[in-house]
Enzyme design. Structure first.
Site, PDB file in Angstrom:
ATOM      1  N   ALA A  72     -30.253  47.584  83.047  1.00 54.79           N
ATOM      2  CA  ALA A  72     -30.318  46.756  81.845  1.00 54.79           C
ATOM      3  C   ALA A  72     -31.207  45.550  82.116  1.00 54.79           C
ATOM      4  O   ALA A  72     -31.332  45.102  83.268  1.00 54.79           O
ATOM      5  CB  ALA A  72     -28.916  46.296  81.458  1.00 54.79           C
ATOM      6  N   GLY A 117     -28.052  50.529  84.701  1.00 55.57           N
ATOM      7  CA  GLY A 117     -28.151  51.315  83.467  1.00 55.57           C
ATOM      8  C   GLY A 117     -29.094  52.506  83.597  1.00 55.57           C
ATOM      9  O   GLY A 117     -28.943  53.498  82.879  1.00 55.57           O
ATOM     10  N   GLU A 120     -26.999  55.078  85.085  1.00 56.32           N
ATOM     11  CA  GLU A 120     -26.001  55.462  84.073  1.00 56.32           C
ATOM     12  C   GLU A 120     -26.628  56.402  83.040  1.00 56.32           C
ATOM     13  O   GLU A 120     -26.000  57.371  82.609  1.00 56.32           O
ATOM     14  CB  GLU A 120     -25.425  54.206  83.408  1.00 56.32           C
ATOM     15  N   GLU A 140     -24.734  46.214  90.061  1.00 54.05           N
ATOM     16  CA  GLU A 140     -24.290  45.130  89.166  1.00 54.05           C
ATOM     17  C   GLU A 140     -23.396  44.110  89.849  1.00 54.05           C
ATOM     18  O   GLU A 140     -23.444  42.919  89.537  1.00 54.05           O
ATOM     19  CB  GLU A 140     -23.544  45.720  87.960  1.00 54.05           C
TER      20      GLU A 140
END
Ligand code: COA
Length: 266
Positions: A72, A117, A120, A140
Site C-alpha cells: 500500500a 499489499g 496480499e 507492515e
C-alpha cells in the site's frame, strides 16, 4: 465503448487483452507500484470488464518495472485517521475478496518485490509464479501496523500458522525459492523466462472448459471456507450438475473417440 475509454484513461494500470488473457500491469514503477485508492478502483473496474468479456479466460497480474508491488502507498498514511484507515483497509480487502472469488482463473506473475499489499494481492490470486530474484514479505509490523488487505487470514491458510506468524511478526522478507518451499509460490523460474513460463501455465488453463473451471474454483473456495461436510456435499451436488453441461459431453466423447476436446464453456 464507455468501458474502453475508461481503460485508456487508466492512471495506475496498463491493460492488455491478448489470446484469451487479460493482462493487468500495475503501473507506478517509480513508486514500485504501490497501491493507492485510485489503483484499487481501477483494478476493480477492469476486472468488471474482464468478467463480462467472453474472450478473456485467464487474468494475469504483474508489475511494470523492477517490482511486482511494494504494498500500500505509505505516503498517504500520514493523512489517515481511525475512520479513513478502516475505510481504506475495507476497500482494499473487498478488492482482494473480489479477486479471490473471481469467476475466471487468476495468476500473479511476480517480477520482483511482492511486499505488504502486493503479496496480499498475489495471495488472492489462484496461482503465483515468481522470478527467482523476487522477494516476498508482509513487513507492515516494521511501520507499527499490520497487514490489512486480507494477509492476516490468507497467509495462515496458505502456509500454516508457524510460518505465517514468523513472516508477519518479524516482518522479514523471504526469497522466492523459500516461498516455493513453504507452499506460498507455485513455481519459481528465471527472470528471463518468467513471462514464457507464465504463458505456458496459462495455456494449460486455456485448454480446459472455462465453465467447469469456474464451477471447480467455486467449490474449492467455498468448500474450503465451510465445514468439510458442507464442502463435500457441494462437491457431489456440483458433480451431478456438471453432467447437464455440453462441455462434460464433449470431454467424455473426445476421450472415448481418442480426439482432443473442443470446450465451448456451455
Ligand atoms: N509506498 C509508497 N512508496 C513506496 C513504497 C510504498 N509501499 N515502496 C516503495 N516506495 C517508493 C519509495 O519511497 C521510493 O520513492 P522515491 O524515489 O520518491 O523516494 C521509490 O518507491 C523506490 O523505492 P526505494 O525504497 O528507493 O527502493 P529500494 O530498492 O531501495 O527498496 C523496498 C525497495 C521495497 C525494500 C523499499 O522500497 C521498501 O521497503 N518499501 C516499503 C515496503 C513496505 O513496507 N510495504 C508495506 C506497506 S504497508
Amino acid at each position: 465503448k464507455y468501458l474502453f475509454i475508461e481503460i485508456l484513461d487508466m492512471e495506475t494500470l496498463d491493460v492488455k487483452k491478448e489470446n484469451g488473457i487479460g493482462w493487468i500491469y500495475l503501473n507506478r514503477p517509480d513508486k514500485l507500484n504501490a497501491i493507492n485508492l485510485k489503483m484499487i478502483n481501477e483494478i476493480d473496474s477492469i476486472l468488471k470488464d474482464f468478467e463480462t468479456d467472453n474472450e478473456i479466460r485467464v487474468v494475469i497480474f504483474t508489475g511494470k518495472g523492477k517490482a511486482f508491488c511494494a504494498g500500500a502507498d505509505i505516503s498517504q498514511f500520514k493523512e489517515l485517521n481511525t475512520m479513513t484507515a478502516w475505510n481504506f483497509a475495507r476497500k482494499g480487502r473487498e478488492l482482494m475478496d473480489y479477486i479471490e472469488r473471481f469467476m475466471k482463473p487468476t495468476i500473479a506473475m511476480i517480477n520482483g518485490y511482492a511486499l505488504g499489499g502486493g503479496l496480499e494481492l498475489a495471495m488472492a490470486c489462484d496461482f503465483r509464479i515468481a522470478s527467482e530474484d523476487s522477494m516476498l514479505g508482509l513487513p507492515e509490523i516494521n511501520l507499527g501496523i499490520y497487514p490489512g488487505f486480507g494477509g492476516t487470514q490468507r497467509l495462515v491458510r496458505l502456509v500454516g500458522k508457524p510460518k505465517a506468524m514468523e513472516i508477519m511478526m518479524t516482518g522479514d522478507r523471504i526469497r522466492a525459492d523459500e516461498g516455493e518451499r513453504i507452499g506460498l509460490i507455485n513455481k519459481v523460474v528465471t527472470k528471463e523466462s518468467l513471462e514464457e513460463e507464465t504463458l505456458k501455465f496459462a495455456a494449460k488453463l486455456l485448454e480446459k472448459s472455462p465453465l467447469i473451471l469456474s464451477i471447480l474454483k467455486n467449490i474449492i473456495l467455498y468448500g474450503n471456507d465451510s465445514p468439510i461436510v458442507d464442502g463435500l456435499n457441494m462437491e457431489s451436488l456440483g458433480w451431478g450438475y456438471v453432467f447437464s453441461t455440453e462441455d462434460e459431453k464433449e470431454g467424455v466423447d473426445a476421450f472415448l473417440n481418442k480426439r482432443k476436446p473442443n470446450f465451448k464453456g456451455k
